[in-house]
Write an enzyme that holds these catalytic residues in place. Structure first.
Site, mmCIF file in Angstrom:
data_model
loop_
_atom_site.group_PDB
_atom_site.id
_atom_site.type_symbol
_atom_site.label_atom_id
_atom_site.label_comp_id
_atom_site.label_asym_id
_atom_site.label_seq_id
_atom_site.Cartn_x
_atom_site.Cartn_y
_atom_site.Cartn_z
ATOM 1 N N HIS A 153 -2.436 20.903 -32.747
ATOM 2 C CA HIS A 153 -2.665 22.093 -32.165
ATOM 3 C C HIS A 153 -1.859 22.523 -31.028
ATOM 4 O O HIS A 153 -1.791 23.231 -30.221
ATOM 5 C CB HIS A 153 -4.049 21.904 -31.419
ATOM 6 C CG HIS A 153 -5.154 21.658 -32.444
ATOM 7 N ND1 HIS A 153 -5.622 22.709 -33.335
ATOM 8 C CD2 HIS A 153 -5.905 20.509 -32.850
ATOM 9 C CE1 HIS A 153 -6.431 22.002 -34.352
ATOM 10 N NE2 HIS A 153 -6.581 20.867 -34.180
ATOM 11 N N ARG A 191 0.728 -1.239 0.078
ATOM 12 C CA ARG A 191 0.094 0.017 0.008
ATOM 13 C C ARG A 191 0.744 1.206 0.041
ATOM 14 O O ARG A 191 0.484 2.309 -0.305
ATOM 15 C CB ARG A 191 -0.910 -0.033 1.293
ATOM 16 C CG ARG A 191 -1.803 -0.996 1.133
ATOM 17 C CD ARG A 191 -2.962 -1.085 2.518
ATOM 18 N NE ARG A 191 -3.717 -0.254 2.305
ATOM 19 C CZ ARG A 191 -4.815 -0.169 1.948
ATOM 20 N NH1 ARG A 191 -5.304 -1.318 1.411
ATOM 21 N NH2 ARG A 191 -5.888 0.918 1.843
ATOM 22 N N GLU A 232 -4.121 6.034 -20.517
ATOM 23 C CA GLU A 232 -3.597 4.869 -19.732
ATOM 24 C C GLU A 232 -2.139 4.480 -19.814
ATOM 25 O O GLU A 232 -1.335 4.039 -18.834
ATOM 26 C CB GLU A 232 -4.722 3.612 -19.717
ATOM 27 C CG GLU A 232 -4.257 2.442 -18.867
ATOM 28 C CD GLU A 232 -4.301 2.750 -17.616
ATOM 29 O OE1 GLU A 232 -4.725 4.008 -16.830
ATOM 30 O OE2 GLU A 232 -3.939 1.779 -16.600
ATOM 31 N N LYS A 265 0.606 4.709 -16.831
ATOM 32 C CA LYS A 265 1.620 3.549 -16.727
ATOM 33 C C LYS A 265 3.123 3.874 -16.743
ATOM 34 O O LYS A 265 3.712 3.419 -15.659
ATOM 35 C CB LYS A 265 1.291 2.085 -17.460
ATOM 36 C CG LYS A 265 -0.176 1.644 -17.103
ATOM 37 C CD LYS A 265 -0.226 0.841 -15.685
ATOM 38 C CE LYS A 265 -0.898 1.888 -15.047
ATOM 39 N NZ LYS A 265 -2.458 1.945 -14.738
ATOM 40 N N GLU A 310 4.005 6.768 -14.022
ATOM 41 C CA GLU A 310 4.426 6.233 -12.317
ATOM 42 C C GLU A 310 5.180 5.332 -12.190
ATOM 43 O O GLU A 310 5.598 5.114 -10.889
ATOM 44 C CB GLU A 310 2.806 5.938 -12.207
ATOM 45 C CG GLU A 310 2.145 4.605 -12.628
ATOM 46 C CD GLU A 310 0.891 4.086 -12.173
ATOM 47 O OE1 GLU A 310 0.443 4.264 -10.982
ATOM 48 O OE2 GLU A 310 0.188 3.778 -12.948
ATOM 49 N N LYS A 366 -1.122 2.699 -2.894
ATOM 50 C CA LYS A 366 -2.165 1.800 -3.572
ATOM 51 C C LYS A 366 -3.505 2.223 -3.299
ATOM 52 O O LYS A 366 -4.323 2.497 -4.252
ATOM 53 C CB LYS A 366 -2.121 0.272 -2.921
ATOM 54 C CG LYS A 366 -2.879 -0.556 -3.884
ATOM 55 C CD LYS A 366 -2.464 -0.820 -5.289
ATOM 56 C CE LYS A 366 -3.650 -1.611 -6.225
ATOM 57 N NZ LYS A 366 -3.279 -1.278 -7.485
HETATM 58 C C1 F6R Z 1 -2.798 3.962 -11.633
HETATM 59 C C2 F6R Z 1 -3.586 3.665 -10.430
HETATM 60 C C3 F6R Z 1 -4.341 4.865 -9.780
HETATM 61 C C4 F6R Z 1 -5.448 4.684 -9.362
HETATM 62 C C5 F6R Z 1 -6.253 5.824 -8.581
HETATM 63 C C6 F6R Z 1 -7.738 5.355 -8.042
HETATM 64 O O1 F6R Z 1 -2.060 2.798 -12.076
HETATM 65 O O2 F6R Z 1 -3.677 2.756 -9.903
HETATM 66 O O3 F6R Z 1 -4.332 6.029 -10.694
HETATM 67 O O4 F6R Z 1 -6.269 4.179 -10.372
HETATM 68 O O5 F6R Z 1 -5.541 6.137 -7.455
HETATM 69 O O6 F6R Z 1 -7.931 4.160 -7.388
HETATM 70 P P1 F6R Z 1 -8.923 3.283 -7.209
HETATM 71 O O7 F6R Z 1 -9.323 2.727 -8.299
HETATM 72 O O8 F6R Z 1 -8.774 2.568 -5.797
HETATM 73 O O9 F6R Z 1 -9.978 4.487 -6.790
#
Ligand code: F6R
Length: 608
Positions: A504, A27, A481, A485, A488, A603
């Site tokens: 643009h 986490r 996305e 990825k 991050e 997380k």
């Molecule tokens: C990116 C990622 C974050 C989550 C965001 C929302 O890989 O994991 O952007 O998608 O923090 O989290 P949840 O889905 O748990 O609300």
């Protein structure tokens, strides 16, 4: 973000607490600590840094205790130092407490405590709460905790212990999850099921403003006014194997590979091919109202927001209901218009993201019906929505979301058909769509063979400082996305754009140092995207294309082509995202990054 694990039972507590903390490691945290009670006194150990550093401070003086509380901290108030780490103690040193969340009025409370002669030493809001509990303590920990929490503004999940009552744990929550695991002659309190799953699958979920008291004989729950609350014991559906690496080098890699099986579980029992319908038990009781929706607002953060963009497209296409996508964090603060017939869909893997939760509460306050598209069973968002659909993709441990993303898109694809079939979508069209949806797990399975090619491409460009990702229509959210990825986990700057926006402004960035990933599967944007590839090529950009198998034309235009199996363009995002996940994964590994625990990220984002 912060993690809590506490234990009372018959076994030696320290190894159980340390093991629990390690299960919460994913986490994200920057310091750790624990407290145990024995022989009428508390013993604390705390350390900035990893759990290993806390372990190095453990000694035999902790052996033999059977009750204790532990914590991993993700700094919000005060730097990650030994002194700021939890547990914090009261003024007598006889009460210790750990806390997830934020005490918003901690300055006011500090001033009050100081006027009463109580000094606060750390920079944390948590120590203020510990001191406040001490201030109210008159021989009963639960009473003192209740009194203190009634003074608090903000969010908390706490666990407390007192040397005066060494056979008791007190916990409480508001806005920060806590569960009680009920084992054989033992109890565990945790902020996440991962910390207790190896001990028991029987749990109760605390709700906001509930207080839990656990002793050696059992437990009781009350609200902050001490009124008893009856709780149901529920079963955690996740298994221990699901939260272990099982031979993979990283959880992210394991979760990319789990996607076919995860989606099989997500789809299981939900596609009714005989009737060309989708069966979503979680929506059955609101279906009548739902199909009368005049407007749907989809909210989420980060990856979930990208899934929302695809959901918007699919729901509008299949059900012809106007949709809007909002960042949860923006929606909650901007007095949104919620008319009669507005439905909000909250999308969240963890079900605990504070902004998404606040957006949901805001929409409900204004009269919207709220649906959840959530992975974590029993999470706060799942509990507060009026109805919803679980992803059932299993626990996601890697910080970068992969299988949850495809799960979110798949559930939204099912919701689109669920609504569409009750209005505009003919049985024949729905039948064809559902048949394609059913093939997605197999198609993703075939896409996994791109792994080695993705590693090679990542190796070629891992030193580039900036990447662009381009897509149109349903592939635009995949460009976003893919870029998210990459940035991050590999810390490379990357941007996702609708391909037509290039002209643009961003086109000025193109040079031979710039890898540009372009999503060009066959479909009705195909010709236009080919035009965009030409634009990038003619300015020297290094083109990496994701294209449909057998497309020899596009191969002539690109430096690298990642061929994915052919699939209907409405569902193609579920497939084209896979090589982008792999590219990001390999770039991060090659750059020596901590793939599963990227810096500064957590997380579940349970604080603002
Ligand atoms: C990116 C990622 C974050 C989550 C965001 C929302 O890989 O994991 O952007 O998608 O923090 O989290 P949840 O889905 O748990 O609300």
């Amino acid at each position: 973000m912060c993690g809590i694990v506490a234990y009372i039972g018959k076994r030696d507590v320290t190894p159980i607490l340390i093991e629990g903390l390690k299960r919460l490691d994913y986490r994200g945290y920057d310091s750790a600590g624990l407290v145990i009670a024995r022989d009428g006194k508390l013993t604390l150990r705390k350390s900035a840094g990893r759990i290993a550093s806390l372990e190095s401070k453990l000694d035999h003086s902790l052996d033999g205790s059977t009750i204790g509380v532990a914590h991993t901290r993700w700094a919000t108030h005060g730097a990650p130092t030994d002194i700021n780490a939890h547990p914090h103690t009261d003024q007598s040193g006889r009460i210790a407490l750990v806390h997830n969340g934020i005490i918003e009025n901690y300055r006011t409370l500090t001033r009050y405590l100081e006027s009463e002669g109580v000094q606060v030493e750390s920079e944390t809001d948590t120590e203020v709460l510990a001191k406040l509990v001490g201030h109210f303590y008159e021989g009963c920990l639960e009473d003192a905790v209740r009194k203190a929490l009634r003074e608090v503004r903000g969010t908390f999940g706490i666990a407390a212990i007192s040397a005066e009552e060494p056979d008791k744990l007190v916990a409480a929550r508001r806005g920060s999850p806590l569960i009680l695991g009920i084992g054989k002659e033992e109890f565990l309190i945790a902020s996440d099921a991962a910390a207790i799953i190896q001990h028991t699958a029987n749990v109760i979920y605390l709700e906001d403003n509930e207080v839990l008291v656990v002793d050696r004989d059992g437990y009781k729950t009350t609200n902050l006014d001490a009124t008893p609350v009856t709780k149901e014991v529920e079963a955690i559906e996740w298994t221990l194997e699901q939260i272990e690496l099982g031979g993979f080098s990283h959880f992210m890699r394991k979760e990319i590979y789990e996607q076919p099986e995860a989606l099989r579980t997500c789809l299981r029992g939900r596609l009714d091919m005989d009737e060309a319908r989708v069966q979503l038990g979680g929506l059955a009781h609101v279906a009548r109202e739902l199909i009368k929706a005049k407007r749907i607002i989809l909210t989420g953060c980060g990856t979930a927001w990208h899934a929302a963009l695809i959901g918007e497209y699919l729901i509008e296409e299949l059900a012809r209901i106007p949709c809007e996508v909002e960042y949860s964090s923006e929606f909650r603060y901007r007095n949104p218009i919620v008319e009669d017939g507005t439905v909000l869909i909250s999308i969240s893997q963890s079900g605990e993201t504070i902004d998404t939760l606040a957006a949901l509460r805001e929409a409900k306050n204004k009269g919207a019906m709220a649906l959840g598209v959530v992975n974590s069973v029993g999470s706060t968002i799942a509990r507060e929505t009026d109805a919803g659909v679980y992803l059932h993709v299993g626990p996601e441990i890697g910080v970068a979301s992969t299988k949850a993303f495809v799960g979110q898109v798949t559930v939204l694809a099912m919701i689109a058909a669920f609504l569409g079939r009750r209005s505009h979508l003919s049985p024949a069209a729905c039948d064809q769509y559902l048949r394609t949806l059913a093939t997605v797990p197999d198609v993703i399975e075939k896409t996994l063979v791109l792994d080695e090619q993705c590693r090679e491409i990542a190796a070629e460009y891992a030193d580039a400082g900036n990447w662009l990702y381009l897509g149109r229509g349903l592939q635009y959210p995949i460009a976003l996305e893919g870029a998210l990825k990459l940035k991050e986990i590999s810390y490379i700057h990357a941007e996702g754009l609708p391909a037509a926006e290039m002209k643009h402004g961003p086109i000025a960035l193109i040079s031979e140092d710039m890898p540009v990933v372009i999503l060009a599967p066959r479909g009705h944007w195909y010709e236009k995207v080919i035009g965009n590839i030409e634009e990038v090529r003619s300015r020297g950009g290094r083109v990496i294309v994701v294209a449909t198998e057998g497309d020899t034309e596009v191969a002539k235009l690109a430096e690298h082509v990642l061929f994915v199996p052919e699939i209907d363009e409405l569902l193609a995002p579920l497939v084209t995202v896979v090589p982008l996940q792999m590219l990001a994964y390999h770039a991060a590994v090659l750059r020596g990054c901590d793939v599963d625990k990227p810096r500064n990220l957590a997380k579940a984002v349970t604080v603002e």
